[in-house]
Motif scaffolding. Structure first.
Motif, PDB file in Angstrom:
ATOM      1  N   GLN A 180       2.551   1.762  -3.335  1.00  0.00           N
ATOM      2  CA  GLN A 180       1.531   2.443  -4.276  1.00  0.00           C
ATOM      3  C   GLN A 180       0.931   3.885  -4.080  1.00  0.00           C
ATOM      4  O   GLN A 180       0.310   4.421  -5.067  1.00  0.00           O
ATOM      5  CB  GLN A 180      -0.043   1.778  -4.339  1.00  0.00           C
ATOM      6  N   GLU A 181       1.410   3.679  -2.854  1.00  0.00           N
ATOM      7  CA  GLU A 181       1.015   5.734  -1.985  1.00  0.00           C
ATOM      8  C   GLU A 181       2.283   6.244  -1.750  1.00  0.00           C
ATOM      9  O   GLU A 181       2.558   7.176  -1.677  1.00  0.00           O
ATOM     10  CB  GLU A 181       0.452   5.664  -0.910  1.00  0.00           C
ATOM     11  N   LYS A 225       0.679  -1.222  -0.032  1.00  0.00           N
ATOM     12  CA  LYS A 225       0.093  -0.179   0.066  1.00  0.00           C
ATOM     13  C   LYS A 225       0.723   0.989  -0.026  1.00  0.00           C
ATOM     14  O   LYS A 225       0.840   2.083  -0.462  1.00  0.00           O
ATOM     15  CB  LYS A 225      -0.977   0.185   1.470  1.00  0.00           C
TER      16      LYS A 225
END
Length: 194
Positions: free
Chosen positions: A175-176, A172
């Motif tokens: 992805q960020e 996560k």
């Protein structure tokens, strides 16, 4: 696999690879007196680890969520790099069985696609040991084979939740744009370690 085939293309390749692994490892297992088993759940694998004798488990392939997470976090979304959709675990009773199994794999002509990782003599923190190999399958795909002492599976199951949570948070964060964990993610991670 073409880039636009994604998970479906890889899953089909993985199923064919698992059939090859089952045939190949079945012959090796028969030479060593190992059973080919098909557990239906992680809990059943834990139960098998409490029984004597070598066992071979050929996987059903990675599920779409796990495969997608791996491709996104490790391969920048490139499904062509996801070569280990075919996998097997060989459960053995003791460390000497790991060496005997590797010798038998070589005697049966198993071709190692990459240098294997023999983590039986040098422990990883906190004492984890296994033998991990990428083996060449007839269709050009790669099979991931781990040989693990049953005691390691029992210990690993206790640590699995923290690892899975760490991997999900890491994916996560990548992805960020590599942001840091927020306080809620940090607290959840720390709870999983206790």
């Amino acid at each position: 696999v073409k880039p636009d085939e994604g998970y479906a293309g890889m899953a089909a390749k993985g199923a064919a690879g698992n059939a090859h692994l089952k045939q190949m490892l079945g012959k090796i297992g028969a030479s060593l007196g190992y059973q080919l088993v098909v557990p239906r759940s992680p809990e059943e694998i834990i139960g098998l680890c409490q029984k004597p004798g070598g066992m071979i488990i050929v996987g059903n392939g990675k599920g779409e969520a796990d495969a997608t997470e791996t491709v996104e976090s490790d391969y920048n979304g490139d499904w062509r790099r996801m070569l280990d959709m075919s996998a097997a675990i060989i459960l053995v009773d003791k460390a000497a069985d790991v060496d005997n199994t590797v010798k038998m794999m070589r005697q049966h002509g198993v071709k190692f696609a990459k240098a294997h990782r023999d983590r039986t003599s040098q422990r990883l923190p906190p004492g984890y040991r296994d033998f991990s190999a990428k083996i060449a399958l007839p269709d050009g795909f790669i099979g991931d084979v781990k040989i693990i002492c049953k005691g390691m599976i029992l210990a690993k199951s206790a640590a699995s939740k923290a690892y899975e949570l760490t991997r999900a948070i890491d994916a996560k964060l990548k992805q960020e744009d590599h942001r840091k964990m927020n306080p809620q993610e940090d607290a959840e991670f720390r709870r999983s370690l206790s």
